[in-house]
Design an enzyme around this catalytic site. Structure first.
Site, PDB file in Angstrom:
ATOM      1  N   GLU A 207       0.856  -1.179   0.000  1.00  0.00           N
ATOM      2  CA  GLU A 207       0.000   0.000   0.000  1.00  0.00           C
ATOM      3  C   GLU A 207       0.897   1.236   0.000  1.00  0.00           C
ATOM      4  O   GLU A 207       2.098   1.127   0.240  1.00  0.00           O
ATOM      5  CB  GLU A 207      -0.910  -0.002   1.230  1.00  0.00           C
ATOM      6  CG  GLU A 207      -1.838  -1.199   1.310  1.00  0.00           C
ATOM      7  CD  GLU A 207      -2.756  -1.154   2.534  1.00  0.00           C
ATOM      8  OE1 GLU A 207      -2.789  -0.110   3.221  1.00  0.00           O
ATOM      9  OE2 GLU A 207      -3.433  -2.168   2.798  1.00  0.00           O
TER      10      GLU A 207
ATOM     11  N   ALA B  38       2.388   1.068   3.337  1.00  0.00           N
ATOM     12  CA  ALA B  38       2.618  -0.242   3.943  1.00  0.00           C
ATOM     13  C   ALA B  38       3.139  -1.216   2.900  1.00  0.00           C
ATOM     14  O   ALA B  38       2.504  -1.432   1.876  1.00  0.00           O
ATOM     15  CB  ALA B  38       1.326  -0.787   4.547  1.00  0.00           C
TER      16      ALA B  38
ATOM     17  N   THR C 212       1.613  -6.718  -9.351  1.00  0.00           N
ATOM     18  CA  THR C 212       1.942  -7.361 -10.621  1.00  0.00           C
ATOM     19  C   THR C 212       0.878  -8.384 -11.003  1.00  0.00           C
ATOM     20  O   THR C 212       0.347  -9.103 -10.155  1.00  0.00           O
ATOM     21  CB  THR C 212       3.309  -8.059 -10.513  1.00  0.00           C
ATOM     22  OG1 THR C 212       4.291  -7.112 -10.085  1.00  0.00           O
ATOM     23  CG2 THR C 212       3.735  -8.637 -11.851  1.00  0.00           C
TER      24      THR C 212
ATOM     25  N   ARG D  11      31.764  -5.126 -33.158  1.00  0.00           N
ATOM     26  CA  ARG D  11      31.969  -3.687 -33.276  1.00  0.00           C
ATOM     27  C   ARG D  11      33.431  -3.364 -33.594  1.00  0.00           C
ATOM     28  O   ARG D  11      34.341  -3.784 -32.880  1.00  0.00           O
ATOM     29  CB  ARG D  11      31.553  -2.996 -31.970  1.00  0.00           C
ATOM     30  CG  ARG D  11      31.894  -1.521 -31.877  1.00  0.00           C
ATOM     31  CD  ARG D  11      31.125  -0.695 -32.878  1.00  0.00           C
ATOM     32  NE  ARG D  11      31.277   0.727 -32.597  1.00  0.00           N
ATOM     33  CZ  ARG D  11      31.025   1.698 -33.474  1.00  0.00           C
ATOM     34  NH1 ARG D  11      30.579   1.397 -34.688  1.00  0.00           N
ATOM     35  NH2 ARG D  11      31.177   2.964 -33.135  1.00  0.00           N
TER      36      ARG D  11
ATOM     37  N   GLN E  50      27.798   0.774 -21.191  1.00  0.00           N
ATOM     38  CA  GLN E  50      29.054   1.463 -21.468  1.00  0.00           C
ATOM     39  C   GLN E  50      29.795   0.814 -22.645  1.00  0.00           C
ATOM     40  O   GLN E  50      30.336   1.511 -23.514  1.00  0.00           O
ATOM     41  CB  GLN E  50      29.939   1.453 -20.221  1.00  0.00           C
ATOM     42  CG  GLN E  50      31.148   2.380 -20.293  1.00  0.00           C
ATOM     43  CD  GLN E  50      30.751   3.846 -20.236  1.00  0.00           C
ATOM     44  OE1 GLN E  50      29.656   4.186 -19.774  1.00  0.00           O
ATOM     45  NE2 GLN E  50      31.614   4.720 -20.723  1.00  0.00           N
TER      46      GLN E  50
ATOM     47  N   HIS F  96      28.497  -0.814 -25.087  1.00  0.00           N
ATOM     48  CA  HIS F  96      27.760  -0.529 -26.319  1.00  0.00           C
ATOM     49  C   HIS F  96      27.854   0.937 -26.729  1.00  0.00           C
ATOM     50  O   HIS F  96      27.462   1.286 -27.850  1.00  0.00           O
ATOM     51  CB  HIS F  96      26.288  -0.909 -26.146  1.00  0.00           C
ATOM     52  CG  HIS F  96      26.004  -2.362 -26.323  1.00  0.00           C
ATOM     53  ND1 HIS F  96      26.400  -3.317 -25.415  1.00  0.00           N
ATOM     54  CD2 HIS F  96      25.347  -3.034 -27.316  1.00  0.00           C
ATOM     55  CE1 HIS F  96      26.002  -4.514 -25.825  1.00  0.00           C
ATOM     56  NE2 HIS F  96      25.361  -4.371 -26.973  1.00  0.00           N
TER      57      HIS F  96
ATOM     58  N   GLU G 244      10.190  -7.074  -3.843  1.00  0.00           N
ATOM     59  CA  GLU G 244      10.243  -8.248  -2.959  1.00  0.00           C
ATOM     60  C   GLU G 244      11.332  -8.113  -1.893  1.00  0.00           C
ATOM     61  O   GLU G 244      12.039  -9.056  -1.569  1.00  0.00           O
ATOM     62  CB  GLU G 244      10.417  -9.537  -3.771  1.00  0.00           C
ATOM     63  CG  GLU G 244       9.188  -9.836  -4.625  1.00  0.00           C
ATOM     64  CD  GLU G 244       8.999 -11.300  -4.933  1.00  0.00           C
ATOM     65  OE1 GLU G 244       9.367 -12.144  -4.106  1.00  0.00           O
ATOM     66  OE2 GLU G 244       8.452 -11.591  -6.014  1.00  0.00           O
TER      67      GLU G 244
END
Length: 386
Positions: free
Chosen positions: A129, A132, A160, A273, A341, A343, A368
């Site tokens: 909540e 909470a 969820t 790359r 980083q 990429h 969780e």
């Protein structure tokens, strides 16, 4: 007891099956769904047909007769490709079905578990909540008995799987009385979707997990049968603490999958790359970063498998679950940052999976049980007062 981290032939077969499914079915579709914030109904239906939602449940309730290690394996392989799909499975099993299996009556199990195990219906758990979550004393939702019915009023947030087209129920925690010292007695009660007075808000606009369903719920004079009580009256929060202990193993497996997915994508990119006439992976700086990422993912895997093995063996696992969740979620964030980083500018583009992984990683340090809560639990297991 030393941990044998090697998988049994059955677990390895499951791992390979889910790995292939993630790459062949999830990967080609999830990018577009994610950007459109759409729930992956077709993927979820296929997961149901594969039996993934029934992995840790007995066959008599429609399950696969597996264990929590099997669930973790599936979650890790899914999260290597996408976390929205993985968290849909995790929440559907750990939060939607597991409370009914562990604490429900035989009638509740017979009514709900076959549909939940088949993925035909999703379940959710309404705990959090605005004031909470970890603080049970802050629960404001109430359930008052009126004859043979509970009358529920209140609201929940960040829930969820609570508003999909196939959501069948939400198990809600509510204050049903007061203890002698004035503290609330909290119980868990099943509220089927579509019950009058039960309103599901529009999906949240989130940073990540964009193909996962997350909503706010409200209850206005919602009436359900007294028989919808899950477990003992007044023991709802204590029951959910058990669910959270197990769920932390599942989240740790998911986080490990995301961390490993960052390695997978970065290794591939570093080999392809070209910069300054050679692959960027030829640079030791990139190699060392990848080595650190692989090390983190490997250690996170050992952590969650250790906790799961203890759970399956019937041994205490609370501390190990907290350690696994704390470490793996940190690792997921670290690997997502480093993958972005590596990429470079492409890592900032949503067409690349690492951008999705970066957006999805942070919640793993929150959901969780936050990292702070995990440290608190570990310290308690070491003998220190909270």
């Amino acid at each position: 007891m030393p941990l044998d981290h090697r998988l049994t032939p059955e677990h390895e077969e499951l791992r390979r099956t889910v790995e292939a499914f993630a790459h062949d079915v999830v990967a080609p579709k999830i990018g577009d769904l994610y950007e459109r914030h759409e729930f992956p109904y077709e993927i979820v239906r296929e997961m149901g047909r594969m039996g993934l939602f029934g992995l840790p449940f007995p066959e008599e309730y429609g399950g696969m007769g597996g264990d929590y290690l099997a669930l973790g394996i599936a979650l890790e392989e899914l999260a290597r490709v996408d976390s929205s799909v993985a968290i849909t499975l995790e929440a559907g099993v750990s939060l939607g079905a597991m409370p009914l299996y562990l604490f429900g009556t035989e009638e509740q199990k017979r009514e709900w578990l076959p549909k939940l195990c088949a993925g035909e219906v999703l379940g959710a758990f309404g705990l959090t909540e605005p004031g909470a979550g970890s603080d049970a004393g802050g629960t404001r939702t109430t359930a008052v008995r009126d004859g043979d019915e509970w009358v529920i009023n209140g609201s929940k947030c960040f829930i969820t799987n609570s508003g999909t087209d196939i959501t069948g129920l939400v198990t809600v925690t509510a204050v049903t009385g007061r203890k002698a010292d004035g503290r609330p007695e909290i119980s868990s009660i099943i509220v089927p979707s579509g019950t009058p007075g039960f309103t599901v808000a529009a999906p949240y606009s989130k940073v990540g997990w964009n193909s996962s369903d997350t909503r706010e719920l409200s209850f206005d004079e919602v009436r359900v049968p007294v028989a919808n009580l899950v477990g003992q009256e007044g023991r709802g929060y204590a029951q959910f603490l058990r669910i959270l202990d197990e769920g932390r193993i599942a989240i740790a497996a998911l986080a490990t999958g995301l961390a490993q997915g960052c390695v997978d994508e970065s290794v591939k990119y570093a080999k392809e790359r070209q910069a300054f006439g050679k692959a960027i992976g030829d640079n030791q700086a990139i190699q060392f970063k990848l080595a650190d990422m692989e090390t983190r993912a490997h250690m996170a895997r050992l952590g969650w498998r250790d906790a799961a093995s203890r759970l399956v063996a019937g041994e205490p696992f609370k501390k190990e679950a907290a350690i696994a969740k704390l470490y793996s979620s940190t690792v997921a964030v670290d690997n997502a940052r480093d993958a972005t980083q590596i990429h470079g500018g492409y890592g900032f583009m949503n067409e690349y999976p690492v951008a999705r992984m970066w957006r999805d990683s942070k919640i793993l340090e929150i959901g969780e049980g936050t990292s702070e809560v995990q440290r608190m639990l570990i310290a308690r297991e070491l003998g220190f007062a909270g």
